[in-house]
Write a protein that holds these residues in place. Structure first.
Motif, PDB file in Angstrom:
ATOM      1  N   ARG A 135     -25.051   3.709 -46.931  1.00 53.45           N
ATOM      2  CA  ARG A 135     -23.767   3.760 -47.634  1.00 53.45           C
ATOM      3  C   ARG A 135     -23.929   4.473 -48.969  1.00 53.45           C
TER       4      ARG A 135
ATOM      5  N   ARG B 246     -21.968   5.405 -52.670  1.00 53.74           N
ATOM      6  CA  ARG B 246     -20.824   5.200 -53.564  1.00 53.74           C
ATOM      7  C   ARG B 246     -20.567   6.490 -54.318  1.00 53.74           C
ATOM      8  N   ARG B 247     -19.337   6.841 -54.414  1.00 58.28           N
ATOM      9  CA  ARG B 247     -18.996   8.050 -55.151  1.00 58.28           C
ATOM     10  C   ARG B 247     -17.608   7.897 -55.740  1.00 58.28           C
TER      11      ARG B 247
ATOM     12  N   ALA C 295     -15.301   4.911 -54.242  1.00 61.25           N
ATOM     13  CA  ALA C 295     -15.274   4.523 -52.838  1.00 61.25           C
ATOM     14  C   ALA C 295     -16.694   4.341 -52.327  1.00 61.25           C
ATOM     15  N   THR C 296     -16.820   3.468 -51.333  1.00 64.92           N
ATOM     16  CA  THR C 296     -18.098   3.334 -50.644  1.00 64.92           C
ATOM     17  C   THR C 296     -17.903   3.910 -49.247  1.00 64.92           C
ATOM     18  N   ILE C 297     -18.810   4.817 -48.906  1.00 60.37           N
ATOM     19  CA  ILE C 297     -18.676   5.514 -47.634  1.00 60.37           C
ATOM     20  C   ILE C 297     -19.864   5.164 -46.757  1.00 60.37           C
TER      21      ILE C 297
END
Ligand SMILES: Cc1cc2nc3c(=O)[nH]c(=O)nc-3n(C[C@H](O)[C@H](O)[C@H](O)COP(=O)(O)OP(=O)(O)OC[C@H]3O[C@@H](n4cnc5c(N)ncnc54)[C@H](O)[C@@H]3O)c2cc1C
Ligand code: SF4
Ligand code: SF4
Lengths: 322, 670, 267
Positions: A128, A130-131, A140-142
């Motif tokens: 995951r 975070r950006r 957001a966490t992707i």
């Protein structure tokens, strides 16, 4: 599973490369794999050995075809290396070349890419990132759904990798077939010295206002700017007074800038000025007046006569940079 | 004493072949007629517009401004000489008619007392006044040469001609009196003077001969004058009154025309002269070259290239250069056709309306500038970049301030202000305006206004996030299309809420609601906050016992003052809420723009040519401690100007609502 | 030259921070009263394309993958003088992942037919993913150059100028090619003429459904399987300015300097 970090040899083992290595090391530890560093580009022995001190293996791709950056050839080389290495993740910095190659590499490896990461995590085996999104208004966490995860990171946001206690890593040079005819060819390159970039593209800006009282203080601001790689700008009042070129004007009727850090010195913060810096990530100010509207937009500030601040600031920054 | 009853004189004494005179007269009338026909045929190329409605009002206007020269007299020096020439001409015209009636048509009116008092004495005196007037005018043009006056040398030639006509007139009169030994000669004092002087110098025969030749010279001059006049600025003798009769009757705030976007053929805005209305074209011919408009133009005052007079006159000359074939002029785009319509100049106009207010013959300069802007914006998309940004922002976010970090409701934080959607029964909609909500400085103003309304117990609400720009900046910049769309949306929104009364602290919003929204079906009772607050005071709903301890000067916002004639309410507030008040030299209808109208607050003026700094200078000259404003744009413009110019002085810019609120705060602290 | 410019429609990025809200359910920003606008880099791309067309001739097709609202972006593109407009209707996930988008665009481009150049913005002002161009190039099997700000016709192939971290590079490339466009002072999007805006309302827009372009519509409607947004939140902002503290000026300036370094290092 292993983690691959990609560094371009022409930028040396700089702070960004160190951050990428640091992020890679952490990820490798969590996933229980090795940290393998890829150095691509013309031979850079110093860099190879610095990476050998932090990674578990250094893969050097310095064939003649890679003497200069060419997107299609570099992509080919990295694809080949990554296919062989079958890593869980491939990490890049966030320079131009990395951003250019990462998504395409992910596609070729049937993996997933995500960029501008400021934090990495592993959840149930999935990686995951975070950006920040929406121009910094949200985070957001992707979660990447395919493997490998190809990521480019805001490298300086990550702690550098520690040097290993054990022996330095082996340096390997896999042979890569690069005999392709590249459809695109970079034929001319020009790098501009720091401080020459357009104001709109500057990462750090120091801006002076009418409170400076004359043109001379801009020379002092220039010194400070030199220390942190910043560019100079000004309010309209300062430009109008002829203390600096009109092209420095930031605001509603001047330039719109979007630096990571904007330091306003002796600028009140009129709406027309603020309109030019609404995209700045962090604003800081030096102003003698605690009620100056600029402080309403600041992350941090100092209420003080700039004349007392600037000389000290020069000293402090110089010391901290060392 | 001879019986005054029979007093008269012999018409055409000493003159034979007088039929030649009638032939000359006919010829000159024909030439003049052709000149007038040419002008008419050019006006007819313009777009139709009805300017003959409401005749009663028009006649009143005509009497006041054509006959009594209502606007000309505002400038005293010019008024004197102009009225000398103007009234002189009228009297001489009447006198000539009298001669004709008496001599040609045998109506015996040039007799007796009338002959003596009017035909001799009055006419003689007025003839002399013409000479004096011409003298003053010549000195002004040839010696003082105020910059605004000198457009061409035609004026000097005209003055010379008038001078010669009057002079020869006195000479022939004098010689006739002397040669015929006219018993009533002394009733024409100046002619009599010439007679007595001549007697000592010339024999009766010489005088008779000289009279004969000078008489014909005089006639030639007069007929030449008649023939030539329609080809010069003198046509304003005819077009001036016509122009006044057909002037706009509504306040200048309503002057812009709406466009029909369904009509595919006509260009949007004015491309060629043919896209002007006939009235616009007639305007060109009505100009007297007086230069008043350019003199009061704020942009011109600070040294910019914009000159409303030159726009009118350059275009007039462009048409005239084509002679009887004006097609040439009518085919090319107006923008950049002549120096005065250079594209840059168009973007210097603040739409302040000072030019229109100053013009003695009611020429409408500003709307023409707007027509050209419309073309540049809508057909060419060629206008200043920062104005483009304002337009883009209006399109995508309903306000013109790119990069603002405020929301529509930030200013109300901590106040208990109702939102229309939750308070449909509110009596009054407080229309905050983009300038009030989104420019940080003005948030204090609308906050003060809201608190005053609250204190007075007014049941009001705001639209909050639903509020959008009225469309004013789009319209003044020239994007009528966007304006049209925004107005329709707003009218729907406001009518949807059943809004009846609107209070706004922005004169631009005020003007748009008051004068322009009705054309789109939005009819509201509209108040500028200064008027509403001053009424609350009058009604005893806001009581104040304290005064701001400062001397205050009020700056008239163009769109409240000149465009809508509201001058008193803000002054009323200043007067009762402050220690003392002073007026700037240019106030009320002669107020000088802050520089922010017409989209000009979205462009950076060259630093040595800023309207706001000039106005700030004027404000500082009064020595006031506070410059009071009633407009968010005036606020930013003047604050910027005052800060740049005040030096060590402590001068603040405050909205009238802030002044009022401050007195309340002082009071509540006690 | 046949140019395809891909445009993304996004939430107005200028929504003031204080008006910005997140829909936790949909994992995206709440639209509220804000408008949808065309992503600025996409407009830079269209502007660059228009300027290139002025030099080389050719046709520009504007391509949008969006719900019906995407028509606005296409109308604006037509008003700016794109020749054709194609809308691939997104009737599924509100923000499909970048590979799904690239996949759709590639399929639509194949459907449109021949092309020499595909231009996309370098990244979007909402999610800022920055991958569409690269992934699209891979999907189409053509080369890609990123951060381009100018293109010219050279003797053999296009001459492409692009920005790098500290300067610029010029590349020569064959076509077909994908470029991602960044902004410079010359590709500021033009303001369309009102006349053209009025005309654009009457121009045809080709509408394509996911099924018509031959993609795995079900997977696209589900948002794709490249990555997933698992969480989105508004970071707690330090709304108030933190004034550096300390007993002496020296200490305060020291604090100030430290904060500067802290921020610059994270850039
Ligand atoms: C139409 C229009 C467009 C405009 N466009 C722009 C634009 O694009 N960009 C722009 O910048 N402005 C613009 N302005 C001008 C803007 O309104 C302000 O006037 C301007 O930004 C003020 O500049 P300033 O803050 O430097 O000066 P000031 O407002 O004079 O503020 C000076 C500040 O310096 C501080 N100070 C003084 N002495 C010291 C000291 N010794 N140490 C520390 N601090 C000190 C003071 O406390 C004060 O806060 C525009 C104005 C208008 C009307
Ligand atoms: S409206 Fe005002 S600024 Fe414009 S031309 Fe007339 S006087 Fe000048
Ligand atoms: S337009 Fe009116 S004010 Fe201006 S010069 Fe002509 S007559 Fe005078």
């Amino acid at each position: 599973m292993d983690i691959l970090i990609i560094s371009f040899s022409n930028s040396d083992y700089d702070r960004a490369a160190q951050g990428v290595a640091g992020a890679g090391r952490n990820l490798a530890t969590v996933l229980g794999g090795r940290l393998r560093a890829v150095v691509i580009g013309p031979g850079n022995a110093a860099m190879n050995s610095r990476l050998a001190a932090v990674a578990d293996e250094v893969i050097v791709a310095d064939q003649a075809e890679l003497a200069e950056y060419q997107p299609e050839i570099f992509l080919q080389a990295l694809t080949s290396i990554c296919r062989d290495a079958a890593p869980a993740a491939v990490l890049f910095g966030n320079d131009t070349y990395s951003q250019e190659l990462a998504p395409r590499l992910a596609h070729r490896l049937s993996g997933s890419a995500a960029g501008d990461g400021i934090e990495l995590a592993v959840d149930n085996g999935a990686i995951r990132v975070r950006r920040s999104v929406y121009g910094g208004k949200a985070v957001a966490t992707i979660e990447l759904k395919r493997s490998p995860a190809v990521l480019w990171l805001r490298a300086r946001a990550f702690e550098p990798a520690p040097e290993k206690d054990s022996a330095t890593a082996a340096i390997t040079r896999p042979a890569v077939d690069l005999s392709m005819r590249a459809p695109t060819q970079i034929i001319e390159r020009k790098s501009e010295g720091a401080g020459e970039a357009r104001l709109e593209d500057a990462r750090v800006i120091i801006s002076g206002g009418r409170g400076l009282g004359g043109p001379e203080p801009f020379a002092d601001l220039q010194d400070v700017a030199g220390l942190i790689g910043a560019q100079l700008a000004a309010s309209r009042a300062a430009c109008d007074s002829g203390w600096c070129p009109p092209s420095w004007q930031v605001g509603q009727t001047g330039k719109k800038v979007a630096p990571g850090l904007y330091i306003a010195v002796a600028i009140r913060g009129a709406s027309q000025h603020m309109a030019g810096i609404s995209d700045a990530r962090v604003i800081a100010a030096i102003n003698i007046d605690a009620d100056a509207p600029i402080f309403k937009h600041c992350r941090f500030g100092i209420v003080e006569d700039y004349k007392n601040v600037i000389p000290l600031l020069k000293e402090k920054l110089a010391a901290l940079q060392r | 004493m001879i019986d005054q009853q029979i007093a008269t004189r012999q018409v055409l004494w000493n003159i034979t072949h007088d039929w030649v005179m009638y032939v000359l007269f006919a010829v000159s009338l024909a030439i003049a007629g052709y000149g007038i026909y040419l002008r008419l045929s050019i006006w007819r190329r313009g777009v139709a517009v009805d300017r003959f409605d409401r005749p009663a009002e028009r006649i009143k206007l005509l009497l006041r401004h054509a006959l009594l020269q209502g606007r000309t007299v505002r400038e005293r020096y010019a008024a004197i000489f102009h009225s000398f020439i103007f009234t002189g001409f009228i009297i001489l015209f009447i006198a000539t008619t009298v001669v004709m009636l008496d001599h040609r048509f045998g109506i015996p009116i040039m007799r007796g007392a009338f002959y003596l008092y009017f035909q001799s004495f009055v006419v003689d005196v007025f003839g002399a006044m013409v000479l004096v007037g011409v003298g003053i005018a010549t000195v002004r043009r040839a010696v003082i040469r105020p910059k605004k006056l000198v457009y061409t040398d035609e004026a000097l030639r005209i003055l010379a001609l008038i001078f010669l006509m009057a002079l020869t007139g006195f000479l022939i009169e004098g010689w006739r009196i002397a040669a015929t030994n006219d018993p009533w000669g002394a009733w024409s004092p100046f002619g009599y003077l010439v007679a007595r002087l001549s007697e000592s110098l010339m024999s009766v025969e010489t005088m008779t001969t000289a009279h004969l030749w000078t008489w014909w010279l005089h006639s030639a001059l007069v007929f030449g004058f008649i023939a030539w006049a329609p080809y010069t600025k003198l046509i304003h003798i005819l077009t001036g009154p016509l122009n006044i009769y057909t002037a706009r009757l509504d306040p200048s705030g309503v002057i812009l025309k709406t466009l029909d976007f369904e009509n595919q053929d006509a260009p949007l805005g004015v491309k060629t002269l043919a896209n002007f209305t006939w009235k616009d074209l007639a305007d060109f011919d009505a100009c007297t070259e007086c230069g008043r408009c350019t003199q009061v133009c704020p942009a011109n005052t600070v040294g910019k290239s914009l000159s409303p007079r030159d726009i009118i006159l350059d275009l007039r000359d462009l048409i005239r250069a084509g002679g009887s074939d004006p097609m040439l002029a009518f085919e090319q785009p107006v923008v950049n056709a002549v120096p005065a319509t250079a594209a840059e100049a168009l973007w210097e106009c603040t739409t302040c309306g000072a030019c229109m207010e100053a013009c003695p013959v009611f020429i409408e300069q500003m709307p023409k500038i707007l027509d050209l802007r419309r073309f540049q914006v809508m057909e060419e998309s060629d206008f200043p970049e920062t104005m483009q940004e304002a337009i883009t922002s209006l399109e995508s976010r309903g306000h013109p301030f790119r990069g603002t970090q405020s929301t529509r409701v930030d200013w109300a934080e901590g106040l208990n202000v109702s939102i229309m959607a939750d308070a449909r029964d509110a009596d009054v909609l407080f229309w905050v305006g983009c300038g009030g909500a989104l420019i940080e400085r003005n948030q204090k103003v609308v906050r003060a206004t809201a608190r005053l309304l609250e204190k007075a117990g007014v049941r009001f609400a705001i639209l909050g996030r639903e509020e959008k720009c009225t469309g004013d900046p789009a319209r003044r910049i020239g994007n009528e299309f966007l304006y049209d769309m925004m107005v329709r949306e707003n009218v729907d929104l406001l009518n949807g809420y059943g809004v009846k009364q609107i209070v706004t602290s922005c004169p631009h919003c005020f003007n748009t609601f008051l004068n322009e929204y009705p054309q789109f079906g939005g009819r509201f009772e509209v108040w500028h906050h200064s008027e509403f607050l001053s009424k609350l005071i009058e009604d005893g709903r806001l009581a104040l016992s304290e005064k701001l301890d400062a001397s205050v000067t009020f700056h008239d916002p163009c769109y409240l003052g000149r465009h809508n004639g509201r001058f008193d309410a803000p002054r009323q507030i200043v007067r009762i809420a402050s220690r003392s008040s002073v007026e700037m030299a240019q106030t009320r209808e002669n107020g000088f723009c802050c520089g922010g109208g017409g989209g000009m607050s979205f462009v950076d003026e060259p630093k040595d040519k800023r309207v706001n700094q000039e106005r700030a200078r004027q404000a500082l000259e009064t020595g006031a401690d506070v410059v009071a404003v009633g407009c968010p744009f005036c606020m930013t413009m003047l604050e910027d100007g005052i800060n740049a110019r005040k030096g060590d002085r402590d001068v603040r810019v405050m909205d009238v609502a802030e002044i009022l609120w401050q007195t309340m705060e002082v009071e509540s602290k006690k | 030259m046949n140019i395809i410019v891909c445009l993304k429609q996004i939430l107005d990025p200028e929504v003031p921070a204080r008006d910005f809200r997140i829909d936790a359910e949909k994992k995206e920003a709440v639209r509220g009263t804000a408008n949808l606008v065309t992503n600025i880099f996409c407009e830079n791309a269209l502007e660059t394309a228009l300027q290139l067309r002025e030099k080389t001739g050719g046709r520009i097709t504007a391509l949008v993958f969006a719900p019906e609202s995407g028509e606005d972006a296409l109308r604006k593109a037509l008003a700016m003088k794109a020749d054709e407009a194609v809308l691939v209707i997104n009737d599924g996930h509100p923000h499909p992942d970048p590979l799904a988008v690239a996949h759709v665009l590639a399929a639509a481009i194949s459907k449109i037919g021949v092309f020499d150049l595909v231009m996309v913005g370098r990244e979007s002002g909402d999610w800022g993913v920055g991958q569409t161009g690269g992934l699209l190039a891979e999907e189409l099997g053509v080369p890609c150059i990123s951060f381009v700000d100018n293109l010219e016709n050279g003797t053999d192939g296009l001459i492409v100028t692009r920005q790098t971290d500290n300067g610029w590079e010029k590349a020569r490339s064959t076509t077909p090619l994908v470029v991602t466009i960044t902004n410079n002072e010359y590709n500021v999007p033009r303001i369309p003429k009102t006349r053209d805006i009025m005309m654009s309302a009457r121009q045809p827009i080709t509408r394509l459904t996911l099924d018509e372009i031959g993609v795995d519509a079900a997977s696209i409607r589900a948002g794709g399987n490249y990555y997933e947004i698992v969480d989105i939140s508004i970071p707690v902002k330090e709304v108030t300015c933190e004034f550096v503290t300390g007993d002496s000026l020296d200490e305060r300036v020291d604090q100030f300097a430290k904060r500067i370094i802290e921020v610059t290092q994270a850039l």
